[in-house]
Design an enzyme around this catalytic site. Structure first.
Site, PDB file in Angstrom:
ATOM      1  N   GLU A  25       0.840  -1.202   0.000  1.00 62.07           N
ATOM      2  CA  GLU A  25       0.000   0.000   0.000  1.00 62.07           C
ATOM      3  C   GLU A  25       0.872   1.248   0.000  1.00 62.07           C
ATOM      4  O   GLU A  25       1.843   1.334   0.765  1.00 62.07           O
ATOM      5  CB  GLU A  25      -0.884  -0.042   1.252  1.00 62.07           C
ATOM      6  CG  GLU A  25      -2.267   0.480   1.033  1.00 62.07           C
ATOM      7  CD  GLU A  25      -3.074  -0.379   0.052  1.00 62.07           C
ATOM      8  OE1 GLU A  25      -3.113  -0.037  -1.151  1.00 62.07           O
ATOM      9  OE2 GLU A  25      -3.658  -1.370   0.502  1.00 62.07           O
TER      10      GLU A  25
ATOM     11  N   THR B 298       2.844   2.053  -2.217  1.00 59.79           N
ATOM     12  CA  THR B 298       4.154   1.740  -2.784  1.00 59.79           C
ATOM     13  C   THR B 298       4.186   2.037  -4.281  1.00 59.79           C
ATOM     14  O   THR B 298       5.248   2.227  -4.849  1.00 59.79           O
ATOM     15  CB  THR B 298       4.488   0.240  -2.587  1.00 59.79           C
ATOM     16  OG1 THR B 298       3.340  -0.517  -2.959  1.00 59.79           O
ATOM     17  CG2 THR B 298       4.853  -0.064  -1.148  1.00 59.79           C
ATOM     18  N   ASP B 299       2.998   2.089  -4.930  1.00 58.47           N
ATOM     19  CA  ASP B 299       3.040   2.174  -6.407  1.00 58.47           C
ATOM     20  C   ASP B 299       3.633   3.489  -6.912  1.00 58.47           C
ATOM     21  O   ASP B 299       4.438   3.492  -7.846  1.00 58.47           O
ATOM     22  CB  ASP B 299       1.677   1.852  -7.064  1.00 58.47           C
ATOM     23  CG  ASP B 299       0.522   2.762  -6.688  1.00 58.47           C
ATOM     24  OD1 ASP B 299       0.691   3.620  -5.811  1.00 58.47           O
ATOM     25  OD2 ASP B 299      -0.563   2.600  -7.304  1.00 58.47           O
TER      26      ASP B 299
ATOM     27  N   LEU C 253     -12.070   0.275  -3.424  1.00 54.27           N
ATOM     28  CA  LEU C 253     -12.009  -0.983  -4.178  1.00 54.27           C
ATOM     29  C   LEU C 253     -11.956  -0.714  -5.680  1.00 54.27           C
ATOM     30  O   LEU C 253     -12.292  -1.563  -6.501  1.00 54.27           O
ATOM     31  CB  LEU C 253     -13.207  -1.873  -3.799  1.00 54.27           C
ATOM     32  CG  LEU C 253     -13.260  -2.227  -2.301  1.00 54.27           C
ATOM     33  CD1 LEU C 253     -14.554  -2.941  -1.955  1.00 54.27           C
ATOM     34  CD2 LEU C 253     -12.063  -3.091  -1.893  1.00 54.27           C
TER      35      LEU C 253
ATOM     36  N   ASP D  86      -4.278   0.295  -9.535  1.00 54.22           N
ATOM     37  CA  ASP D  86      -5.706  -0.031  -9.703  1.00 54.22           C
ATOM     38  C   ASP D  86      -6.033  -0.293 -11.169  1.00 54.22           C
ATOM     39  O   ASP D  86      -6.792  -1.198 -11.508  1.00 54.22           O
ATOM     40  CB  ASP D  86      -6.578   1.115  -9.191  1.00 54.22           C
ATOM     41  CG  ASP D  86      -6.263   1.469  -7.752  1.00 54.22           C
ATOM     42  OD1 ASP D  86      -5.584   0.670  -7.086  1.00 54.22           O
ATOM     43  OD2 ASP D  86      -6.688   2.548  -7.310  1.00 54.22           O
TER      44      ASP D  86
HETATM   45  C1  GLA Z   1      -5.172   4.370  -4.321  1.00 53.12           C
HETATM   46  C2  GLA Z   1      -4.425   4.716  -5.604  1.00 53.12           C
HETATM   47  C3  GLA Z   1      -3.367   3.666  -5.900  1.00 53.12           C
HETATM   48  C4  GLA Z   1      -2.479   3.417  -4.678  1.00 53.12           C
HETATM   49  C5  GLA Z   1      -3.333   3.185  -3.429  1.00 53.12           C
HETATM   50  C6  GLA Z   1      -2.509   3.079  -2.179  1.00 53.12           C
HETATM   51  O1  GLA Z   1      -5.922   3.215  -4.503  1.00 53.12           O
HETATM   52  O2  GLA Z   1      -5.325   4.765  -6.686  1.00 53.12           O
HETATM   53  O3  GLA Z   1      -2.606   4.078  -7.002  1.00 53.12           O
HETATM   54  O4  GLA Z   1      -1.575   4.459  -4.492  1.00 53.12           O
HETATM   55  O5  GLA Z   1      -4.275   4.234  -3.244  1.00 53.12           O
HETATM   56  O6  GLA Z   1      -1.749   1.921  -2.222  1.00 53.12           O
END
Ligand code: GLA
Length: 371
Positions: free
Chosen positions: A31, A33-34, A122, A169
Site C-alpha cells: 500500500e 508503494t506504487d 475498491l 488499480d
Molecule cells: C489508491 C491509488 C493507488 C495506490 C493506493 C494506495 O488506490 O489509486 O494508485 O496508491 O491508493 O496503495
C-alpha cells in the site's frame, strides 16, 4: 476475468454495439508503494463495471449510468471535456487522455452498470475507466494492449480528474484475473499471477466511511515520499532498503516514518508472494498485520474506525491476519481467513462493526454471495 473478452467472443453483442467489462480490486498488500515505483499485490473482486457502447456521428457523447441503484445521465462533446466533480469526469477523462495520445474518436452513446462499491477503496473508478477503454478499443479499432489501457486510464485520473494516483488499480482492472492475485513491479510493469493457496479465503468489509483520492492527504503523502527520496539521494523510495535504516531514521519527522513504511512494505510484498507460493498461511497473515501497523503508525493513513475493524477481525476464529486496504482515510479492510471460515468471520465482523459507532456502517463486499 477482470477484463473479459466479450459475451460472443469479441466484445460485440448485437449489431453495432460493443462492450467492455472490468473488475474492482482489493489490494492484498503493497500500500502506497506504487507511486514510489515499488511492489503491489492486488486481486480482482467479483464485482465489476460493464460499459456498452454504440458509435454515433458527430462529437456528442451521452452516457447513462446505474452505479448505485439509480439512473444518472451525462453528456459532453469530444474535445470540449470539462471537469464537473462527479462520475462523468472519469468518462471525460478517458476521452481526454485518448485525444492527448493522438487517438481520434467520434461521439458515442454509452450505458454504464457497475456493482463495484463506490468510495470503498475498491477501485470503482479504475473499473469504469478500463471497461470504457475496452469498449472504445473495440468500437474504434484502437489496437490498445492491456498495459496501454491501464496507462491511459491512469492518465485520465492524473491529468483530468486531478487525482495523483499510481498505476496499481488500473493495471489490476486491465490485467487481473478472478481468483488470482497479480504481483506487479510498478517500476518495470513486469507482472505475474500468484495463485492463492486452497486453504486461504478472503473477506472484504467496506467500513461505510468513504475515502477520496483527490483529497489533500493522498497528495501530501506522495509529496512526503518524493521529498524523502530526494533527501536520501535516490530517484524513488523503491531504491532504498533496510540496509539504509540509519539514514532513514535521520530524516526529519514525519519523513522518517513515511520512508520507513514504504521500505518495509516493499519487503513485505516480496515476502507475502513467497508465503502464498509456499502456502505459509500464518506468515501471510502476520505480514498483513504488520502492514496495517505500518500504515496506521508510520504512514498515518488509517483511522480509529479502520483500526477497530481490523482489531475486531483479528479476534474472530479462523482469522490469519487483517489490514486496511486501498488509499486509506476510510474505505475497506481485507481479512485473510482459513478455508471454511470466511462467511462466519464476515458475519461476526459485521455484527460487531455495526455497533461500533464513529460513522461506521460496515457492509460485506466479499464473499460476494453474502454482500
Ligand atoms: C489508491 C491509488 C493507488 C495506490 C493506493 C494506495 O488506490 O489509486 O494508485 O496508491 O491508493 O496503495
Amino acid at each position: 476475468m477482470a477484463s473479459s473478452l466479450g459475451r460472443v467472443g469479441d466484445g460485440r453483442d448485437v449489431s453495432d454495439r460493443f462492450w467492455g467489462e472490468a473488475h474492482g480490486r482489493v489490494n492484498l498488500i503493497g500500500e502506497h508503494t506504487d507511486y514510489n515505483e515499488g511492489f503491489v499485490l492486488p486481486i480482482p473482486i467479483p464485482q465489476s463495471c460493464l460499459v456498452e457502447l454504440t458509435r454515433r456521428d458527430g462529437r456528442t457523447v451521452s452516457v447513462s449510468s446505474d452505479m448505485d441503484g439509480r439512473e444518472h445521465l451525462a453528456a459532453f462533446e469530444i474535445g470540449a471535456e470539462v471537469k464537473e466533480g462527479g462520475w462523468s469526469d472519469y468518462i471525460q477523462g478517458v476521452t481526454f487522455a485518448l485525444a492527448k495520445e493522438g487517438f481520434s474518436l467520434s461521439g458515442f452513446e454509452a450505458r454504464v452498470r457497475s456493482s463495484v462499491p463506490i468510495g470503498a477503496g475498491l477501485s470503482s473508478s479504475a473499473a469504469l475507466e478500463v471497461a470504457l477503454l475496452l469498449a472504445l478499443d473495440r468500437t474504434f479499432d484502437l489496437a490498445l494492449d492491456p498495459v496501454r489501457i491501464a496507462q491511459l486510464a491512469q492518465r485520465a485520473e492524473t491529468d483530468f480528474v486531478g487525482a495523483p494516483v499510481g498505476i496499481m488499480d488500473q493495471i489490476s482492472a486491465s490485467l487481473g484475473r478472478l481468483g488470482e492475485a497479480l504481483f506487479l513491479d510498478t517500476r518495470t510493469l513486469e507482472h505475474r499471477p500468484v495463485r492463492l493457496p486452497d486453504e486461504l479465503e478472503l473477506v472484504v468489509i467496506d467500513s461505510g466511511i468513504p475515502h477520496a483520492h483527490a483529497t489533500g492527504e493522498y497528495r501530501t503523502r506522495r509529496m512526503e515520499c518524493d521529498r524523502s527520496a530526494e533527501l536520501l539521494g535516490v530517484r524513488k523510495l523503491r531504491d532504498v532498503t533496510e540496509s539504509d535504516r540509519r539514514r532513514i531514521s535521520a530524516l526529519p519527522p514525519p519523513l522518517d516514518r513515511r520512508a520507513s513504511h514504504v521500505v518495509t512494505e516493499n519487503q513485505r510484498v516480496l515476502e507475502a508472494v513467497a508465503a502464498l507460493e509456499s502456502a505459509d498461511l500464518s506468515r501471510f497473515g502476520a505480514l498483513l498485520d504488520a502492514s496495517h501497523r505500518s500504515l496506521s503508525e508510520d504512514f498515518d493513513v488509517s483511522t480509529p474506525v479502520m483500526d477497530r475493524l481490523v482489531d475486531l477481525s483479528r479476534a474472530c476464529t479462523g482469522v490469519l491476519g487483517a489490514r486496511m486496504t486501498g488509499g486509506g482515510f476510510g474505505g475497506s479492510i481485507v481479512v485473510a481467513t482459513k478455508r471454511g471460515t470466511a462467511a462466519d468471520v464476515a458475519r461476526e465482523i459485521l455484527s460487531a462493526g455495526s455497533k461500533m459507532g464513529g460513522g461506521a456502517m460496515p457492509t460485506i463486499v466479499v464473499p460476494a454471495d453474502l454482500g
